[in-house]
Design a protein around this motif. Structure first.
Motif, PDB file in Angstrom:
ATOM      1  N   ASN A 192       0.813  -1.218   0.000  1.00 24.45           N
ATOM      2  CA  ASN A 192       0.000   0.000   0.000  1.00 24.45           C
ATOM      3  C   ASN A 192       0.847   1.268   0.000  1.00 24.45           C
ATOM      4  N   GLY A 216      -1.616 -12.816  -5.242  1.00 27.27           N
ATOM      5  CA  GLY A 216      -1.819 -13.216  -6.638  1.00 27.27           C
ATOM      6  C   GLY A 216      -2.044 -14.704  -6.840  1.00 27.27           C
ATOM      7  N   GLY A 263      -7.065 -13.910  -1.801  1.00 26.37           N
ATOM      8  CA  GLY A 263      -8.026 -12.815  -1.639  1.00 26.37           C
ATOM      9  C   GLY A 263      -9.389 -13.211  -2.189  1.00 26.37           C
ATOM     10  N   ARG A 264      -9.380 -13.897  -3.315  1.00 34.51           N
ATOM     11  CA  ARG A 264     -10.645 -14.345  -3.921  1.00 34.51           C
ATOM     12  C   ARG A 264     -11.386 -15.299  -2.967  1.00 34.51           C
ATOM     13  N   SER A 296      -9.143   0.168  -0.655  1.00 33.20           N
ATOM     14  CA  SER A 296      -7.943   1.008  -0.762  1.00 33.20           C
ATOM     15  C   SER A 296      -7.695   1.328  -2.243  1.00 33.20           C
ATOM     16  N   ARG A 312     -12.927  -5.855 -10.382  1.00 35.73           N
ATOM     17  CA  ARG A 312     -12.843  -7.125 -11.107  1.00 35.73           C
ATOM     18  C   ARG A 312     -13.825  -8.162 -10.575  1.00 35.73           C
ATOM     19  N   MET A 348      -9.104  -6.448   4.512  1.00 36.35           N
ATOM     20  CA  MET A 348      -8.717  -7.573   3.650  1.00 36.35           C
ATOM     21  C   MET A 348      -7.233  -7.455   3.364  1.00 36.35           C
ATOM     22  N   GLY A 408      -4.871 -16.297  -5.515  1.00 33.00           N
ATOM     23  CA  GLY A 408      -6.286 -16.632  -5.313  1.00 33.00           C
ATOM     24  C   GLY A 408      -6.751 -16.609  -3.872  1.00 33.00           C
TER      25      GLY A 408
HETATM   26  C1  LIG Z   1      -5.940  -6.806  -2.634  1.00 29.19           C
HETATM   27  C2  LIG Z   1      -5.476  -8.154  -2.099  1.00 29.19           C
HETATM   28  C3  LIG Z   1      -6.249  -8.497  -0.822  1.00 29.19           C
HETATM   29  C4  LIG Z   1      -5.766  -9.209  -3.174  1.00 29.19           C
HETATM   30  O1  LIG Z   1      -5.443 -10.508  -2.689  1.00 29.19           O
HETATM   31  P1  LIG Z   1      -4.728 -11.600  -3.638  1.00 29.19           P
HETATM   32  O2  LIG Z   1      -4.715 -12.893  -2.904  1.00 29.19           O
HETATM   33  O3  LIG Z   1      -3.449 -11.058  -4.107  1.00 29.19           O
HETATM   34  O4  LIG Z   1      -5.768 -11.629  -4.863  1.00 29.19           O
HETATM   35  P2  LIG Z   1      -6.168 -12.913  -5.769  1.00 29.19           P
HETATM   36  O5  LIG Z   1      -4.928 -13.651  -6.124  1.00 29.19           O
HETATM   37  O6  LIG Z   1      -7.260 -13.674  -5.086  1.00 29.19           O
HETATM   38  O7  LIG Z   1      -6.731 -12.184  -7.059  1.00 29.19           O
HETATM   39  C5  LIG Z   1      -8.078 -12.317  -7.516  1.00 29.19           C
HETATM   40  C6  LIG Z   1      -8.194 -11.571  -8.834  1.00 29.19           C
HETATM   41  O8  LIG Z   1      -7.987 -10.174  -8.609  1.00 29.19           O
HETATM   42  C7  LIG Z   1      -6.864  -9.726  -9.366  1.00 29.19           C
HETATM   43  N1  LIG Z   1      -6.134  -8.782  -8.505  1.00 29.19           N
HETATM   44  C8  LIG Z   1      -5.595  -9.006  -7.297  1.00 29.19           C
HETATM   45  N2  LIG Z   1      -5.063  -7.878  -6.803  1.00 29.19           N
HETATM   46  C9  LIG Z   1      -5.278  -6.938  -7.738  1.00 29.19           C
HETATM   47  C10 LIG Z   1      -4.965  -5.560  -7.832  1.00 29.19           C
HETATM   48  N3  LIG Z   1      -4.325  -4.909  -6.857  1.00 29.19           N
HETATM   49  N4  LIG Z   1      -5.340  -4.892  -8.953  1.00 29.19           N
HETATM   50  C11 LIG Z   1      -5.981  -5.528  -9.952  1.00 29.19           C
HETATM   51  N5  LIG Z   1      -6.315  -6.830  -9.926  1.00 29.19           N
HETATM   52  C12 LIG Z   1      -5.965  -7.517  -8.826  1.00 29.19           C
HETATM   53  C13 LIG Z   1      -6.066 -10.958  -9.679  1.00 29.19           C
HETATM   54  O9  LIG Z   1      -5.309 -10.793 -10.839  1.00 29.19           O
HETATM   55  C14 LIG Z   1      -7.145 -11.992  -9.848  1.00 29.19           C
HETATM   56  O10 LIG Z   1      -7.722 -11.873 -11.126  1.00 29.19           O
HETATM   57  P3  LIG Z   1      -8.384 -13.143 -11.872  1.00 29.19           P
HETATM   58  O11 LIG Z   1      -9.662 -13.420 -11.125  1.00 29.19           O
HETATM   59  O12 LIG Z   1      -8.611 -12.666 -13.254  1.00 29.19           O
HETATM   60  O13 LIG Z   1      -7.402 -14.264 -11.768  1.00 29.19           O
HETATM   61  C15 LIG Z   1      -3.970  -8.194  -1.773  1.00 29.19           C
HETATM   62  O14 LIG Z   1      -3.235  -7.928  -2.923  1.00 29.19           O
HETATM   63  C16 LIG Z   1      -3.544  -7.247  -0.664  1.00 29.19           C
HETATM   64  O15 LIG Z   1      -3.486  -7.644   0.483  1.00 29.19           O
HETATM   65  N6  LIG Z   1      -3.213  -5.970  -1.011  1.00 29.19           N
HETATM   66  C17 LIG Z   1      -2.677  -5.021  -0.062  1.00 29.19           C
HETATM   67  C18 LIG Z   1      -3.595  -4.690   1.063  1.00 29.19           C
HETATM   68  C19 LIG Z   1      -4.871  -4.029   0.632  1.00 29.19           C
HETATM   69  O16 LIG Z   1      -4.882  -3.005  -0.038  1.00 29.19           O
HETATM   70  N7  LIG Z   1      -5.972  -4.630   1.070  1.00 29.19           N
HETATM   71  C20 LIG Z   1      -7.280  -4.172   0.751  1.00 29.19           C
HETATM   72  C21 LIG Z   1      -7.744  -3.159   1.724  1.00 29.19           C
HETATM   73  S1  LIG Z   1      -9.341  -2.612   1.194  1.00 29.19           S
END
Ligand SMILES: CC(C)(COP(=O)(O)OP(=O)(O)OC[C@H]1O[C@@H](n2cnc3c(N)ncnc32)[C@H](O)[C@@H]1OP(=O)(O)O)[C@@H](O)C(=O)NCCC(=O)NCCS
Length: 153
Positions: A28, A88, A92-93, A116, A125, A80, A90
């Protein structure tokens, strides 16, 4: 090892706080000023997560060890975060599938999150739409909303 989503326990708190702070500092921080990141790191302590667990349902993703977290209060999603080492893949999904299914089972017609800047596209998405922007002491976030399919039974 398969990822399991389960309820938070108090002894998860140090690891959950560690994941959140790593996300804030390593991920972040590309989108938020240093003072906001510092403020959030000060806020999200292990003790704070134990306190929050009395107010919200907190879940963790576990793969041998805890690798991610999400919180829910009714149809509201909070906090989250996925360990940057396994982003990346899955996780978060899976966390979002879990809380959306629980909210749908309770009869909620839609889910809301305060996304965020960093995670905004992740939510878009998943079918969330923008409602409005919020600017608080924790920086700019996007209120996003998605309709839920009512679950059978
Ligand atoms: C945002 C976050 C929770 C996503 O978790 P993750 O486990 O990396 O996400 P996933 O692997 O489950 O991704 C699911 C889908 O979203 C997409 N995706 C994940 N993060 C993304 C991002 N920052 N921007 C665009 N797409 C994203 C993936 O490519 C994937 O796409 P697909 O369905 O076509 O395969 C994680 O990156 C994170 O912790 N980020 C920093 C903290 C944060 O900002 N949290 C949210 C606070 S509101």
């Amino acid at each position: 090892m398969a990822i399991v989503i389960r309820s938070f326990r108090a002894d998860d708190a140090p690891r959950v706080a560690e994941i959140v702070r790593r996300c804030l500092r390593e991920v972040n921080s590309a989108d938020y000023p240093a003072d906001v990141v510092d403020r959030m790191c000060e806020h999200f302590t292990a003790r704070r997560f134990v306190e929050l667990s009395a107010e919200r349902r907190i879940y963790v993703a576990e793969d041998g060890r805890v690798v991610g977290t999400v919180s829910r209060d009714g149809n509201q999603v909070y906090s989250m975060f996925v360990d940057p080492d396994v982003a990346g893949r899955g996780i978060g999904r899976l966390l979002m599938d879990h809380v959306e299914a629980l909210a749908a089972a309770e009869g909620h017609s839609h889910m809301e999150a305060g996304a965020s800047i960093t995670a905004h596209r992740f939510y878009l998405r998943r079918g969330y739409d923008d409602v409005r922007e919020n600017d608080s002491g924790f920086g700019l976030t996007y209120l996003v909303r998605k309709p839920l399919q009512p679950s059978a039974g």
